[in-house]
Write a protein that holds these residues in place. Structure first.
Motif, PDB file in Angstrom:
ATOM      1  N   SER A  76      -5.470   0.823   5.103  1.00 37.13           N
ATOM      2  CA  SER A  76      -4.348   0.217   5.825  1.00 37.13           C
ATOM      3  C   SER A  76      -4.837  -1.102   6.407  1.00 37.13           C
ATOM      4  O   SER A  76      -6.000  -1.216   6.812  1.00 37.13           O
ATOM      5  N   TYR A  91      -9.549   0.716  -6.458  1.00 38.18           N
ATOM      6  CA  TYR A  91      -8.971   1.428  -5.314  1.00 38.18           C
ATOM      7  C   TYR A  91      -7.987   2.494  -5.788  1.00 38.18           C
ATOM      8  O   TYR A  91      -8.022   3.644  -5.325  1.00 38.18           O
ATOM      9  N   LEU A 116       0.822  -1.204   0.000  1.00 38.69           N
ATOM     10  CA  LEU A 116       0.000   0.000   0.000  1.00 38.69           C
ATOM     11  C   LEU A 116       0.859   1.258   0.000  1.00 38.69           C
ATOM     12  O   LEU A 116       0.499   2.268  -0.611  1.00 38.69           O
ATOM     13  N   ARG A 136      -8.353   6.569  -5.298  1.00 44.77           N
ATOM     14  CA  ARG A 136      -7.338   7.353  -4.589  1.00 44.77           C
ATOM     15  C   ARG A 136      -6.805   8.479  -5.492  1.00 44.77           C
ATOM     16  O   ARG A 136      -6.608   9.612  -5.035  1.00 44.77           O
ATOM     17  N   GLU A 145       0.621   4.262  -2.760  1.00 45.12           N
ATOM     18  CA  GLU A 145       0.422   5.658  -2.363  1.00 45.12           C
ATOM     19  C   GLU A 145       1.538   6.551  -2.909  1.00 45.12           C
ATOM     20  O   GLU A 145       1.285   7.679  -3.347  1.00 45.12           O
ATOM     21  N   ARG A 156      -6.954   6.417   2.268  1.00 45.96           N
ATOM     22  CA  ARG A 156      -6.015   5.322   2.060  1.00 45.96           C
ATOM     23  C   ARG A 156      -6.400   4.140   2.955  1.00 45.96           C
ATOM     24  O   ARG A 156      -6.766   4.298   4.114  1.00 45.96           O
TER      25      ARG A 156
END
Length: 281
Positions: A117, A53, A11, A57, A15, A115
């Protein structure tokens, strides 16, 4: 490095790369996992595909930039991977409900997708039955393949088998199977991801049987090398719990090979099993 840390590193890579080209191979490498399994693992745990996803984002960050600065819309579009202002505008409007240019108005309502996690959650109130099988020879599987949308797989795959039963293909496979038993994979097999590679939106589902004879001209053949497998009874339940419950604590890594759904004949218990290729850590 444990499972949780690896997944969060993947992840982190996503990002850090939202304003650049994202390499799906590197995402999987960050998680020490194959592309085939990471995509399924992600969607199974989060309920959203990996590509969706990433799209959400990027459009969240794009909305922040447009609202907080006077940057040109086309520059934001290119920054977040869109080839034209039109394609960006369509995606932006689909997500936020307004045109990108309208996002400059301070009073408009936008959608922010935070985001993800991964964290430890308490599960395991119900035990998972499994066994380890070692197949020390190549599996030669013959049959035919169909492209399946990942989001509809649990509905589409039973429909494929029903169709195979009606048109006689299932009986043809049954007639070919169990001739020379060599292992416990002597049944109808659904191979999930024929090439051991899976995209977010769709994958190839292969209906076949293990067969060492000469395949019919209208059939395809796939070869799976000698491997170690973890085997779970009850295919639907195993898919739901494999990635979130068994993998994180098992001491095994997922091998870069397809999973196999194994459907046995009448009176066999269990009626079906999920075979997942693994490598001991």
């Amino acid at each position: 490095m444990d499972w949780l840390e690896r997944m969060n590193k993947a992840l982190d890579y996503i990002e850090d790369s939202l304003d650049d080209k994202i390499d799906y191979t590197k995402i999987a490498q960050a998680a020490y996992c194959s592309e085939y399994h990471f995509s399924r693992m992600f969607s199974s745990i989060t309920g959203i595909s990996l590509s969706e996803y990433i799209r959400r984002r990027r459009l969240t960050l794009a909305a922040f930039e447009i609202q907080k600065s006077d940057v040109r819309v086309i520059d934001v579009a290119i920054k977040y991977g869109y080839q034209s202002a039109d394609s960006f505008s369509r995606a932006f409007q689909k997500t936020h409900g307004i045109k990108p240019s309208d996002a400059r108005n301070k009073s408009v309502q936008l959608k922010a997708f935070p985001r993800i996690s991964f964290q430890i959650s308490i599960k395991g109130d119900k035990e998972m039955e499994y066994r380890i099988e070692n197949i020390d020879f190549e599996l030669r599987i013959v049959g035919k393949s169909k492209v399946v949308k990942t989001s509809r797989a649990f509905k589409t795959i039973p429909t494929l088998w029903n169709g195979a039963k009606k048109d006689g293909f299932m009986q043809q496979l049954i007639n070919m199977s169990w001739e020379n038993p060599k292992c416990k994979l002597e049944s109808l097999l659904g191979v999930c991801g024929k090439e051991a590679a899976i995209t977010d939106e769709e994958f190839t589902y292969f209906m076949g049987v293990r067969y060492d004879g000469e395949a019919h001209s209208h059939m395809e053949t796939i070869i799976i090398p000698p491997s170690t497998w973890v085997v779970f009874p009850n295919v639907p339940d195993a898919w739901k719990r494999l990635y979130s419950e068994w993998v994180p604590t098992s001491g095994y890594e997922l091998a870069n090979l397809p999973c196999i759904e194994c459907y046995y004949g009448p009176k066999h218990k269990p009626r079906h099993e999920l075979w997942v290729p693994v490598i001991p850590k």
